[in-house]
Design a protein around this motif. Structure first.
Motif, PDB file in Angstrom:
ATOM      1  N   GLN A  52       0.850  -1.185   0.000  1.00 30.65           N
ATOM      2  CA  GLN A  52       0.000   0.000   0.000  1.00 30.65           C
ATOM      3  C   GLN A  52       0.883   1.231   0.000  1.00 30.65           C
ATOM      4  OE1 GLN A  52      -2.140  -1.733   3.581  1.00 30.65           O
ATOM      5  NE2 GLN A  52      -3.683  -0.333   2.769  1.00 30.65           N
ATOM      6  N   ASP A  53       0.536   2.221  -0.847  1.00 33.28           N
ATOM      7  CA  ASP A  53       1.292   3.462  -0.816  1.00 33.28           C
ATOM      8  C   ASP A  53       0.898   4.251   0.429  1.00 33.28           C
ATOM      9  OD1 ASP A  53      -1.129   4.784  -1.394  1.00 33.28           O
ATOM     10  OD2 ASP A  53      -0.613   5.119  -3.501  1.00 33.28           O
ATOM     11  N   ILE A  58      -3.871   0.219  -2.406  1.00 35.89           N
ATOM     12  CA  ILE A  58      -3.133  -1.004  -2.722  1.00 35.89           C
ATOM     13  C   ILE A  58      -2.626  -0.879  -4.157  1.00 35.89           C
ATOM     14  CG2 ILE A  58      -3.265  -3.506  -3.046  1.00 35.89           C
ATOM     15  CD1 ILE A  58      -5.425  -3.488  -0.822  1.00 35.89           C
ATOM     16  N   VAL A  59      -1.301  -0.881  -4.303  1.00 36.62           N
ATOM     17  CA  VAL A  59      -0.703  -0.685  -5.621  1.00 36.62           C
ATOM     18  C   VAL A  59      -0.046  -1.950  -6.164  1.00 36.62           C
ATOM     19  CG1 VAL A  59      -0.419   1.797  -5.361  1.00 36.62           C
ATOM     20  CG2 VAL A  59       1.408   0.274  -4.622  1.00 36.62           C
ATOM     21  N   ARG A  60       0.105  -2.970  -5.316  1.00 39.40           N
ATOM     22  CA  ARG A  60       0.711  -4.220  -5.777  1.00 39.40           C
ATOM     23  C   ARG A  60       0.264  -5.375  -4.898  1.00 39.40           C
ATOM     24  NH1 ARG A  60       6.832  -4.794  -8.035  1.00 39.40           N
ATOM     25  NH2 ARG A  60       6.146  -5.849  -9.892  1.00 39.40           N
ATOM     26  N   ARG A  61      -0.110  -6.475  -5.543  1.00 43.85           N
ATOM     27  CA  ARG A  61      -0.435  -7.715  -4.838  1.00 43.85           C
ATOM     28  C   ARG A  61       0.579  -8.765  -5.267  1.00 43.85           C
ATOM     29  NH1 ARG A  61      -4.793  -9.685  -7.221  1.00 43.85           N
ATOM     30  NH2 ARG A  61      -4.744  -8.120  -8.844  1.00 43.85           N
ATOM     31  N   PHE A  62       0.863  -9.723  -4.376  1.00 45.73           N
ATOM     32  CA  PHE A  62       1.857 -10.732  -4.733  1.00 45.73           C
ATOM     33  C   PHE A  62       1.698 -11.987  -3.881  1.00 45.73           C
ATOM     34  CE2 PHE A  62       3.607  -7.867  -1.597  1.00 45.73           C
ATOM     35  CZ  PHE A  62       4.232  -8.691  -0.676  1.00 45.73           C
ATOM     36  N   THR A  82       5.742 -13.816  -7.086  1.00 46.64           N
ATOM     37  CA  THR A  82       4.952 -13.635  -8.297  1.00 46.64           C
ATOM     38  C   THR A  82       3.999 -12.481  -8.030  1.00 46.64           C
ATOM     39  OG1 THR A  82       5.072 -16.001  -8.810  1.00 46.64           O
ATOM     40  CG2 THR A  82       3.377 -14.709  -9.957  1.00 46.64           C
ATOM     41  N   TYR A  83       4.106 -11.435  -8.858  1.00 51.46           N
ATOM     42  CA  TYR A  83       3.290 -10.237  -8.680  1.00 51.46           C
ATOM     43  C   TYR A  83       2.026 -10.311  -9.532  1.00 51.46           C
ATOM     44  CZ  TYR A  83       7.364  -8.488  -6.262  1.00 51.46           C
ATOM     45  OH  TYR A  83       8.402  -8.342  -5.372  1.00 51.46           O
ATOM     46  N   SER A  84       1.028  -9.516  -9.175  1.00 53.13           N
ATOM     47  CA  SER A  84      -0.268  -9.540  -9.853  1.00 53.13           C
ATOM     48  C   SER A  84      -0.164  -9.152 -11.331  1.00 53.13           C
ATOM     49  CB  SER A  84      -1.277  -8.645  -9.138  1.00 53.13           C
ATOM     50  OG  SER A  84      -0.764  -7.334  -8.996  1.00 53.13           O
ATOM     51  N   ASP A  85       0.893  -8.437 -11.716  1.00 55.89           N
ATOM     52  CA  ASP A  85       1.070  -8.079 -13.126  1.00 55.89           C
ATOM     53  C   ASP A  85       1.798  -9.160 -13.917  1.00 55.89           C
ATOM     54  OD1 ASP A  85       3.713  -7.858 -12.287  1.00 55.89           O
ATOM     55  OD2 ASP A  85       3.891  -5.710 -12.738  1.00 55.89           O
ATOM     56  N   LEU A 167       6.975   5.670   2.771  1.00 56.99           N
ATOM     57  CA  LEU A 167       6.569   5.522   1.376  1.00 56.99           C
ATOM     58  C   LEU A 167       5.364   4.602   1.243  1.00 56.99           C
ATOM     59  CD1 LEU A 167      10.083   5.057  -0.245  1.00 56.99           C
ATOM     60  CD2 LEU A 167       8.768   7.171   0.004  1.00 56.99           C
ATOM     61  N   GLY A 168       5.263   3.647   2.169  1.00 54.15           N
ATOM     62  CA  GLY A 168       4.163   2.696   2.116  1.00 54.15           C
ATOM     63  C   GLY A 168       4.341   1.576   3.115  1.00 54.15           C
TER      64      GLY A 168
END
Length: 179
Positions: A52-53, A58-62, A82-85, A167-168
């Motif tokens: 989370q920033d 939420i800017v990234r899930r993994f 492994t990231y959500s992208d 930062l987060g």
């Protein structure tokens, strides 16, 4: 009237300052079950997390699959992210357990030596990470707090800072696979 305002202001300031105080690892001394990192991080551990920033977005899930093993006081935590992208990353921690409950560790993207300590069911882990961002690498400080919930589950909350500015936050749930 002035006296009441002074008392109210003093009380508000005291509450605000106590809310800003950092937690103490010693405050977890009586918490159970007692966390033994070499025991918990031994075998395969799965993790699910978010970044989370500072606004809370939420800017990234993994997910992470960790292959962990110990020989005496030396441990290896091989993490496959492994990231959500769809992107992936690998980090291999090499840890040393010290007799006084302290741990030190190194990984390729960690600047210097990570340091931590266990007390009761909690573990505080601090390090500087060389983080790739937009084609460059920046160094950020991590302050991880892990809490053993039971023999299978541990929760982790980490604050990421640069120059003292938050930062987060990273939140993780670890789950040990059955042997």
């Amino acid at each position: 009237m002035r006296r009441r305002l002074f008392i109210a202001a003093t009380a508000s300031t005291s509450l605000w300052l106590s809310a800003c105080a950092s937690q103490s690892l010693e405050g977890y001394a009586q918490e159970r079950p007692v966390l033994d990192l070499a025991r918990y991080f031994n075998g395969v551990v799965d993790a699910h997390g978010i970044f989370q920033d500072r606004s809370g977005q939420i800017v990234r899930r993994f997910t992470v699959v960790m292959d962990c093993r110990w020989e005496g006081d030396q441990g290896v935590l091989d993490e496959a992210f492994t990231y959500s992208d769809g992107s992936t990353q690998r980090r291999v921690w090499r840890l040393t357990r010290h007799a006084d409950g302290r741990y030190t560790g190194r990984a390729d993207d960690v600047v210097g030596t990570a340091e931590g300590r266990t007390v009761g069911n909690a573990f505080r882990w601090q390090y500087t990470l060389a983080l790739p961002v937009d084609g460059r690498v920046i160094e950020v400080q991590f302050d991880d707090w892990m809490y053993l919930i039971d023999e299978r589950v541990m929760l982790n909350r980490a604050t990421m800072r640069k120059f003292g500015v938050t930062l987060g936050e990273v939140t993780l749930s670890f789950s040990r696979r059955s042997p």
